[in-house]
Design a protein around this motif. Sequence first.
Motif, PDB file in Angstrom:
ATOM      1  N   VAL A 155       0.869  -1.181   0.000  1.00  0.00           N
ATOM      2  CA  VAL A 155       0.000   0.000   0.000  1.00  0.00           C
ATOM      3  C   VAL A 155       0.901   1.225   0.000  1.00  0.00           C
ATOM      4  O   VAL A 155       1.818   1.322   0.807  1.00  0.00           O
ATOM      5  CB  VAL A 155      -0.925   0.011   1.244  1.00  0.00           C
ATOM      6  CG1 VAL A 155      -1.704   1.319   1.314  1.00  0.00           C
ATOM      7  CG2 VAL A 155      -1.874  -1.181   1.218  1.00  0.00           C
ATOM      8  N   ARG A 156       0.614   2.132  -0.918  1.00  0.00           N
ATOM      9  CA  ARG A 156       1.405   3.357  -0.965  1.00  0.00           C
ATOM     10  C   ARG A 156       0.553   4.505  -1.470  1.00  0.00           C
ATOM     11  O   ARG A 156      -0.516   4.304  -2.026  1.00  0.00           O
ATOM     12  CB  ARG A 156       2.676   3.174  -1.801  1.00  0.00           C
ATOM     13  CG  ARG A 156       2.436   2.885  -3.254  1.00  0.00           C
ATOM     14  CD  ARG A 156       3.735   2.699  -4.006  1.00  0.00           C
ATOM     15  NE  ARG A 156       4.427   3.964  -4.150  1.00  0.00           N
ATOM     16  CZ  ARG A 156       5.603   4.100  -4.755  1.00  0.00           C
ATOM     17  NH1 ARG A 156       6.215   3.045  -5.238  1.00  0.00           N
ATOM     18  NH2 ARG A 156       6.172   5.273  -4.873  1.00  0.00           N
ATOM     19  N   GLY A 157       1.067   5.698  -1.286  1.00  0.00           N
ATOM     20  CA  GLY A 157       0.338   6.881  -1.703  1.00  0.00           C
ATOM     21  C   GLY A 157       0.416   7.112  -3.205  1.00  0.00           C
ATOM     22  O   GLY A 157       1.449   6.889  -3.827  1.00  0.00           O
ATOM     23  N   MET A 158      -0.713   7.545  -3.752  1.00  0.00           N
ATOM     24  CA  MET A 158      -0.776   7.939  -5.156  1.00  0.00           C
ATOM     25  C   MET A 158      -1.711   9.135  -5.263  1.00  0.00           C
ATOM     26  O   MET A 158      -2.917   9.019  -5.044  1.00  0.00           O
ATOM     27  CB  MET A 158      -1.276   6.793  -6.039  1.00  0.00           C
ATOM     28  CG  MET A 158      -1.315   7.163  -7.521  1.00  0.00           C
ATOM     29  SD  MET A 158      -1.698   5.771  -8.612  1.00  0.00           S
ATOM     30  CE  MET A 158      -3.437   5.509  -8.228  1.00  0.00           C
ATOM     31  N   LEU A 159      -1.142  10.285  -5.528  1.00  0.00           N
ATOM     32  CA  LEU A 159      -1.916  11.514  -5.714  1.00  0.00           C
ATOM     33  C   LEU A 159      -2.817  11.808  -4.513  1.00  0.00           C
ATOM     34  O   LEU A 159      -3.978  12.192  -4.665  1.00  0.00           O
ATOM     35  CB  LEU A 159      -2.742  11.444  -7.002  1.00  0.00           C
ATOM     36  CG  LEU A 159      -1.951  11.105  -8.269  1.00  0.00           C
ATOM     37  CD1 LEU A 159      -2.876  10.977  -9.458  1.00  0.00           C
ATOM     38  CD2 LEU A 159      -0.871  12.135  -8.521  1.00  0.00           C
ATOM     39  N   GLY A 160      -2.284  11.602  -3.315  1.00  0.00           N
ATOM     40  CA  GLY A 160      -3.028  11.916  -2.105  1.00  0.00           C
ATOM     41  C   GLY A 160      -3.940  10.813  -1.602  1.00  0.00           C
ATOM     42  O   GLY A 160      -4.700  11.028  -0.658  1.00  0.00           O
ATOM     43  N   HIS A 161      -3.878   9.654  -2.227  1.00  0.00           N
ATOM     44  CA  HIS A 161      -4.733   8.534  -1.823  1.00  0.00           C
ATOM     45  C   HIS A 161      -3.874   7.306  -1.567  1.00  0.00           C
ATOM     46  O   HIS A 161      -2.895   7.060  -2.280  1.00  0.00           O
ATOM     47  CB  HIS A 161      -5.757   8.209  -2.914  1.00  0.00           C
ATOM     48  CG  HIS A 161      -6.641   9.354  -3.246  1.00  0.00           C
ATOM     49  ND1 HIS A 161      -7.726   9.692  -2.483  1.00  0.00           N
ATOM     50  CD2 HIS A 161      -6.576  10.267  -4.241  1.00  0.00           C
ATOM     51  CE1 HIS A 161      -8.307  10.760  -3.002  1.00  0.00           C
ATOM     52  NE2 HIS A 161      -7.630  11.125  -4.058  1.00  0.00           N
ATOM     53  N   LEU A 162      -4.248   6.514  -0.589  1.00  0.00           N
ATOM     54  CA  LEU A 162      -3.585   5.237  -0.360  1.00  0.00           C
ATOM     55  C   LEU A 162      -4.232   4.183  -1.257  1.00  0.00           C
ATOM     56  O   LEU A 162      -5.462   4.079  -1.322  1.00  0.00           O
ATOM     57  CB  LEU A 162      -3.697   4.822   1.104  1.00  0.00           C
ATOM     58  CG  LEU A 162      -2.879   5.671   2.077  1.00  0.00           C
ATOM     59  CD1 LEU A 162      -3.148   5.236   3.506  1.00  0.00           C
ATOM     60  CD2 LEU A 162      -1.398   5.585   1.762  1.00  0.00           C
ATOM     61  N   VAL A 163      -3.399   3.421  -1.963  1.00  0.00           N
ATOM     62  CA  VAL A 163      -3.879   2.418  -2.906  1.00  0.00           C
ATOM     63  C   VAL A 163      -3.087   1.131  -2.677  1.00  0.00           C
ATOM     64  O   VAL A 163      -1.864   1.173  -2.517  1.00  0.00           O
ATOM     65  CB  VAL A 163      -3.686   2.887  -4.369  1.00  0.00           C
ATOM     66  CG1 VAL A 163      -4.139   1.819  -5.354  1.00  0.00           C
ATOM     67  CG2 VAL A 163      -4.435   4.187  -4.622  1.00  0.00           C
ATOM     68  N   ASP A 164      -3.783  -0.004  -2.659  1.00  0.00           N
ATOM     69  CA  ASP A 164      -3.112  -1.290  -2.606  1.00  0.00           C
ATOM     70  C   ASP A 164      -2.579  -1.565  -4.006  1.00  0.00           C
ATOM     71  O   ASP A 164      -3.313  -1.966  -4.908  1.00  0.00           O
ATOM     72  CB  ASP A 164      -4.076  -2.389  -2.159  1.00  0.00           C
ATOM     73  CG  ASP A 164      -3.395  -3.730  -1.954  1.00  0.00           C
ATOM     74  OD1 ASP A 164      -2.411  -4.017  -2.686  1.00  0.00           O
ATOM     75  OD2 ASP A 164      -3.836  -4.496  -1.082  1.00  0.00           O
ATOM     76  N   MET A 165      -1.294  -1.338  -4.202  1.00  0.00           N
ATOM     77  CA  MET A 165      -0.692  -1.415  -5.530  1.00  0.00           C
ATOM     78  C   MET A 165      -0.661  -2.831  -6.086  1.00  0.00           C
ATOM     79  O   MET A 165      -0.623  -3.020  -7.305  1.00  0.00           O
ATOM     80  CB  MET A 165       0.724  -0.830  -5.501  1.00  0.00           C
ATOM     81  CG  MET A 165       0.755   0.653  -5.201  1.00  0.00           C
ATOM     82  SD  MET A 165      -0.066   1.609  -6.494  1.00  0.00           S
ATOM     83  CE  MET A 165      -0.167   3.211  -5.685  1.00  0.00           C
ATOM     84  N   ASP A 166      -0.689  -3.835  -5.239  1.00  0.00           N
ATOM     85  CA  ASP A 166      -0.713  -5.210  -5.727  1.00  0.00           C
ATOM     86  C   ASP A 166      -2.082  -5.572  -6.288  1.00  0.00           C
ATOM     87  O   ASP A 166      -2.178  -6.240  -7.323  1.00  0.00           O
ATOM     88  CB  ASP A 166      -0.277  -6.178  -4.625  1.00  0.00           C
ATOM     89  CG  ASP A 166       1.156  -5.918  -4.202  1.00  0.00           C
ATOM     90  OD1 ASP A 166       2.040  -5.929  -5.072  1.00  0.00           O
ATOM     91  OD2 ASP A 166       1.392  -5.669  -3.008  1.00  0.00           O
TER      92      ASP A 166
END
Length: 199
Positions: free
Chosen positions: A116-127
Amino acid sequence: VVVRFDGINRPGESHNYAGTPVRGYEMLRYRPTQGVDDIRTTLDYVYNNDQFSPARVVLVTSSMSSVDARKLLLSDNRVSAWVSLMGVPAARSTLANVLAGTDIIANYRMGIRNGVRGMLGHLVDMDVLARDLIDQKYAFLTDSRIDLSQIPVPVLWIVGIHDHWVDESEVLDIMSMESGAERTLIRIPAGHNLRNSDD
């Protein structure tokens, strides 16, 4: 009539599987394929409501929702034309640009967890995101080429010449695919995020 909607598991007023998440957590369970369902459900409403009856429907998408639109247009004939504003042609390169060079697609394919990491101010489960992009053929330029060659409606793609997230050469590539339908590309002096009416 203009119909605008907020997608599921995205910021806005639509349903979120996390209930009422704290700001920044709205996209934790985000999957691009949900966007196809969101557009399809919106089209269901457009063609089945008591307020208006459409003579034709023009689908306008921006940024990442363009990958949703290209998948929808392969199987849904209710759209007469598509306008892609600063659209993402293929998710892999744009996400690498947004995520400071991290290639979540390559990591996932090699078995390296993105977490999970930040993307444009949102946390996203990248997997979850990477798996969905690969499984549903959103990730690669080759997928986009195939899709654009099969989309039977006119496409207008607006690209910003100062957009550092979307590679203009990728847009030119997919828009050059023969499809039998009109393809138009407009370049404007703007970045990815339009901020005012002058943009």
